[in-house]
Scaffold this active site. Structure first.
Site, PDB file in Angstrom:
ATOM      1  N   TRP A 200     -30.481   6.859  22.055  1.00  0.00           N
ATOM      2  CA  TRP A 200     -29.963   8.222  22.126  1.00  0.00           C
ATOM      3  C   TRP A 200     -28.437   8.155  21.966  1.00  0.00           C
ATOM      4  CZ3 TRP A 200     -26.597  10.328  25.833  1.00  0.00           C
ATOM      5  CH2 TRP A 200     -26.350  11.700  25.650  1.00  0.00           C
ATOM      6  N   ASP A 367     -28.415  28.175  22.039  1.00  0.00           N
ATOM      7  CA  ASP A 367     -29.177  26.941  22.274  1.00  0.00           C
ATOM      8  C   ASP A 367     -30.056  27.097  23.512  1.00  0.00           C
ATOM      9  OD1 ASP A 367     -29.513  23.831  22.718  1.00  0.00           O
ATOM     10  OD2 ASP A 367     -28.513  24.014  20.781  1.00  0.00           O
ATOM     11  N   ASP A 368     -30.491  25.992  24.043  1.00  0.00           N
ATOM     12  CA  ASP A 368     -31.412  25.908  25.179  1.00  0.00           C
ATOM     13  C   ASP A 368     -30.963  26.783  26.363  1.00  0.00           C
ATOM     14  OD1 ASP A 368     -33.298  25.041  26.941  1.00  0.00           O
ATOM     15  OD2 ASP A 368     -32.690  22.937  26.922  1.00  0.00           O
ATOM     16  N   ARG A 444     -37.308  13.733  31.041  1.00  0.00           N
ATOM     17  CA  ARG A 444     -36.527  14.964  31.202  1.00  0.00           C
ATOM     18  C   ARG A 444     -37.367  16.011  31.933  1.00  0.00           C
ATOM     19  NH1 ARG A 444     -33.449  18.997  26.949  1.00  0.00           N
ATOM     20  NH2 ARG A 444     -31.394  18.832  27.840  1.00  0.00           N
ATOM     21  N   LYS A 477     -33.238  26.136  15.402  1.00  0.00           N
ATOM     22  CA  LYS A 477     -33.085  24.705  15.685  1.00  0.00           C
ATOM     23  C   LYS A 477     -34.347  24.290  16.432  1.00  0.00           C
ATOM     24  CE  LYS A 477     -30.011  21.683  18.418  1.00  0.00           C
ATOM     25  NZ  LYS A 477     -28.797  21.734  19.266  1.00  0.00           N
ATOM     26  N   ASP A 479     -36.299  21.665  18.287  1.00  0.00           N
ATOM     27  CA  ASP A 479     -35.949  20.446  19.024  1.00  0.00           C
ATOM     28  C   ASP A 479     -37.202  19.755  19.550  1.00  0.00           C
ATOM     29  OD1 ASP A 479     -34.348  18.554  20.254  1.00  0.00           O
ATOM     30  OD2 ASP A 479     -33.048  20.041  21.214  1.00  0.00           O
ATOM     31  N   MET A 480     -37.065  18.504  19.941  1.00  0.00           N
ATOM     32  CA  MET A 480     -38.174  17.716  20.489  1.00  0.00           C
ATOM     33  C   MET A 480     -37.511  16.651  21.352  1.00  0.00           C
ATOM     34  SD  MET A 480     -40.140  14.752  20.016  1.00  0.00           S
ATOM     35  CE  MET A 480     -41.839  14.273  19.928  1.00  0.00           C
ATOM     36  N   ASN A 481     -37.558  16.870  22.671  1.00  0.00           N
ATOM     37  CA  ASN A 481     -36.675  16.075  23.522  1.00  0.00           C
ATOM     38  C   ASN A 481     -37.327  14.977  24.346  1.00  0.00           C
ATOM     39  OD1 ASN A 481     -34.068  16.889  22.903  1.00  0.00           O
ATOM     40  ND2 ASN A 481     -34.349  18.807  23.983  1.00  0.00           N
ATOM     41  N   CYS A 527     -34.426  18.674  14.960  1.00  0.00           N
ATOM     42  CA  CYS A 527     -33.586  17.982  15.933  1.00  0.00           C
ATOM     43  C   CYS A 527     -34.533  17.281  16.889  1.00  0.00           C
ATOM     44  CB  CYS A 527     -32.760  19.034  16.676  1.00  0.00           C
ATOM     45  SG  CYS A 527     -31.853  18.420  18.095  1.00  0.00           S
ATOM     46  N   ASP A 549     -26.780  13.610  19.120  1.00  0.00           N
ATOM     47  CA  ASP A 549     -26.111  14.350  20.197  1.00  0.00           C
ATOM     48  C   ASP A 549     -24.713  13.803  20.441  1.00  0.00           C
ATOM     49  OD1 ASP A 549     -27.975  16.243  20.696  1.00  0.00           O
ATOM     50  OD2 ASP A 549     -28.892  15.245  22.414  1.00  0.00           O
TER      51      ASP A 549
HETATM   52  C1  GLA Z   1     -31.214  18.163  22.687  1.00  0.00           C
HETATM   53  C2  GLA Z   1     -30.417  18.542  21.466  1.00  0.00           C
HETATM   54  C3  GLA Z   1     -29.125  19.196  21.878  1.00  0.00           C
HETATM   55  C4  GLA Z   1     -29.425  20.413  22.728  1.00  0.00           C
HETATM   56  C5  GLA Z   1     -30.286  20.030  23.918  1.00  0.00           C
HETATM   57  C6  GLA Z   1     -30.767  21.240  24.678  1.00  0.00           C
HETATM   58  O1  GLA Z   1     -30.596  17.135  23.379  1.00  0.00           O
HETATM   59  O2  GLA Z   1     -30.195  17.442  20.641  1.00  0.00           O
HETATM   60  O3  GLA Z   1     -28.358  19.537  20.754  1.00  0.00           O
HETATM   61  O4  GLA Z   1     -30.078  21.371  21.942  1.00  0.00           O
HETATM   62  O5  GLA Z   1     -31.416  19.287  23.509  1.00  0.00           O
HETATM   63  O6  GLA Z   1     -31.545  20.905  25.752  1.00  0.00           O
END
Ligand code: GLA
Length: 733
Positions: A200, A367-368, A444, A477, A479-481, A527, A549
């Protein structure tokens, strides 16, 4: 036609402008051998290169040593379990529990164009762009039919491969492994293996190491292409650099588990292969059923890594990336993640938007943290309802207000996830990927939705689409975290549990396909915790991907170097962010952050209402640079001139217009130096005989002078300094 078959010799030849890929049949036995891949060969008889006239000879001449033959013959698509002890490209288990497969030639077809891969991302080409060879092999004992697809591009040195496997037998078969591409070649040039690794915030660091005996590989079993290893492998002749040397590269057009492997045998041959990682993979194939393995792109260059890079860029820009934004400048965005994290509301977002719009920024991305009860990262994934305590007046109101400022609006989703603390999980605890009786490991504080179940895919798609239908949202965007583990699906039979990871990927692709069809004007940016899904599979659905990130300009030099080695700059999500940087704490000048972000899609990720006035004052000029240079950056040829990763002092790359009429050089001096001369950098890709004027200078230089004599860049004052050098060809009056 760039593909030919000579019946007399049993040889298939696939040609691209500068390369040949040659396959041979061994007549009686129907073995399919790999003869050659490399610089273009002219019409000749190549079958001797398979060494069938040497010990141990083919089994029809020497059956007592069949095993030795199988263990040394250069197979085009090796089976397993029957005498070749090198790793096979395919594995099959029968109902009786036996594992053995030997696909032999059955038939072939050659035709113009390129077929689609059902449900999978892939490069595309019309009849005028490419030709395809379908080579059908069968394993008579099991009834397995294996069709190898090869497409040769007529204007690019790229050959794509994929495989379709069908069960023509009477019993169910279990496919335990299916590589998308494999070939055997001699290691007679002291090849090195180039791969990319990271973590990461440290994605795609380039690694080179000599190839030795045994297996060397990289791969992912994380359910995504990953931060850690990249679905890419290149073999480099010893001494290869940006301009010289032979390079054999393979890139997987897939975003899930992968294996890329080289095995050097006792006879100094290498078996190279790439495909879905066999760990945890097992696909049930009932009679009549088929399985498609994703595509591998192979690029050969005898002009070093630079030649390889430019082929990948052209192929992906013209034959992979789709949609309205493919060839368009992307709106300059400001994303509120590093500006506010979860602490925002309508008022705060509008404050940022107002200031940003006055500076020339074109889109606000929320964003989030806008949904459910998500005020930190412990909760609410899956509850895709607007949190009206934060977004007072509702989403449409916010979007309309942003639009009134002349800006577009974009939004963040993480559709594949579910928080244990969410209404969705309370209602459907069985929707998470999990093994019964085992508590799944959290990452997370979240779990992954079981997308192998169509009802879950439909539910989530509708939730996302409903939000997008509710207001004028022009960017997403996606995302997949977190990565996948505890691989179990409550919707799949015990025999099909090994299908989960691939079914999951197919569902992600299907959802993104639906999304881009229902919202054809949407700009989609993929992302994954930064850049864990920056891969060719995702590029088929989204023209840009968030690169990392880590937004620190100096860290980005290496991350963007690795990324741009394969993927076009038009796809690299890059932003100017806050200082000191939130990931490494480094302080870099605002100008340098701008120069580095200009290599990508360009945007901002900071609270523009809070940054120092002198930085804010620089934004309009940065925006002007973006507008001036972006056509060139997006569409030009990329040359890596110097690498900070290698020289520890400075980084330099150049983009040259296709017609060589202009070029932009980005020079970043990472470390200041005492008592030194200027640095000489050797430009590339220019027209030798054309005079170029460097913006801001009086004199002109011939292209040959700049490329072979060099351009002198003065020593800059301090660390982390940069400059852009823009050259334009002089038109003779
Ligand atoms: C990931 C993305 C970030 C942001 C966060 C939000 O880490 O890469 O850019 O959007 O999630 O939780």
């Amino acid at each position: 036609m760039s593909i030919s078959y000579k019946k007399e010799t049993g040889v298939f030849q696939l040609n691209t402008p500068n390369t040949s890929y040659i396959i041979g049949l061994v007549d009686k036995e129907k073995f399919v051998g790999h003869i050659y891949y490399g610089r273009k060969l002219e019409n000749d008889d190549f079958s001797y290169l398979m060494r069938t006239r040497e010990n141990p000879f083919v089994p029809s001449e020497n059956a007592r040593d069949r095993n030795s033959f199988l263990d040394s013959f250069p197979m085009e698509y090796p089976g397993s379990g029957v005498g070749d002890y090198r790793e096979g490209a395919i594995g099959v288990r029968t109902l009786r529990g036996h594992e053995g497969v030997l696909p032999l030639y059955q038939s072939h077809k050659i035709y113009p164009g390129k077929p689609k891969l059902p449900g999978l991302p892939a490069t595309w080409g019309e009849a005028s762009d490419c030709d395809t060879l379908e080579l059908t092999l069968t394993d008579e004992v099991s009834g397995l039919e294996v069709t190898l697809f090869y497409t040769a591009f007529s204007k690019l040195d790229a050959i794509t491969r994929s495989v379709q496997v069908k069960n023509h037998g009477t019993d169910t078969l279990y496919l335990t492994k299916v590589m998308s591409a494999a070939f055997d070649m001699d290691n007679d040039k002291e090849f090195e293996m180039l791969t990319m690794h990271g973590s990461w915030a440290r994605e795609r660091r380039i690694q080179k190491k000599p190839i030795g005996y045994g297996k060397q590989s990289c791969g992912s079993i994380r359910g995504e292409s990953s931060h850690q290893e990249h679905p890419f492998l290149a073999l480099l002749e010893k001494g290869t650099n940006q301009k010289r040397g032979e390079v054999y590269a393979m890139n997987f057009v897939y975003s899930g588990n992968f294996l890329a492997q080289v095995e050097q045998s006792q006879f100094d041959s290498m078996r190279v292969m790439m495909g879905i990682h066999p760990e945890n993979f097992c696909w049930e194939l009932k009679t009549g059923e088929a399985f498609w393995a994703p595509e591998v792109v192979m690029v050969y260059s005898h002009k070093g890594l630079g030649g390889m890079t430019r082929t990948f860029h052209d192929l992906y820009r013209n034959h992979l990336i789709r949609g309205e934004y493919r060839d368009k400048k992307r709106p300059i965005l400001i994303n509120n993640w590093e500006a506010t994290y979860f602490d925002f509301n309508t008022e705060k977002l509008l404050d940022i938007a107002k200031e940003a719009s006055q500076l020339g920024i074109e889109m606000l991305v929320m964003d989030d943290g806008w949904f459910g009860a998500r005020n930190d990262d412990n909760t609410s994934l899956g509850d895709w309802e607007v949190n009206e305590t934060k977004i007072q007046g509702g989403l449409k109101h916010l979007v309309d207000e942003v639009n009134k400022l002349g800006m577009k609006f974009g939004i963040w989703f993480e559709p594949e996830m579910i928080s244990p603390d969410s209404n969705l999980f309370r209602e459907h605890p069985d929707w998470a990927i999990q093994m019964p009786d085992r508590t799944p490991s959290l990452a997370r504080n979240q779990l992954v939705l079981d997308l192998s179940r169509p009802e879950i895919v439909d539910y989530i798609y509708e939730k996302v689409a409903k939000i997008l239908r509710s207001a004028n949202i022009e960017y997403v965007k996606w995302d997949m975290n977190r990565q996948l583990n505890d691989l179990g699906s409550l919707g799949l039979s015990p025999e099909r549990q090994g299908e989960l990871s691939h079914r999951y990927m197919l569902a992600v692709y299907e959802m993104q396909d639906r999304l881009t069809k229902e919202f054809p004007h949407l700009l989609l940016e993929n992302c994954s915790g930064g850049g864990a899904r920056f891969d060719a599979g995702m590029l088929y659905y989204s023209p840009q991907i968030w690169c990392s990130d880590d937004t620190d300009a100096i860290e980005r030099l290496s991350i963007q170097e690795g990324t741009a080695m394969i993927y076009p700059l038009s796809a690299m999500g890059a932003h100017v962010s806050d200082c000191p940087n939130h990931t490494v704490g480094r302080k870099t000048p605002f100008e340098t952050r701008g120069y580095v972000a200009l290599a990508g899609t360009f945007g901002y990720e900071l609270d523009v209402t809070k940054i120092p006035q002198e930085d804010r004052d620089m934004i309009p000029a940065q925006i002007a640079m973006y507008h001036k240079y972006n056509d060139l950056v997006r569409g030009g040829d990329y040359y890596r001139i110097a690498s900070y990763r290698e020289n520890h002092g400075y980084d330099c790359y150049e983009v040259v217009a296709k017609d060589k009429s202009e070029a932009l050089v980005t020079f970043i001096q990472v470390m200041g130096r005492a008592n030194c001369h200027s640095r000489r950098i050797y430009l590339d890709g220019l027209d030798e005989n054309v005079k170029y004027r460097i913006e801001g200078e009086e004199r002109t230089y011939l292209g040959s002078t700049l490329m072979y004599g060099g351009l002198q860049v003065e020593n800059l004052w301090g660390d982390f300094q940069g400059k852009l050098i823009y050259l334009k060809a002089e038109v003779d009056k």
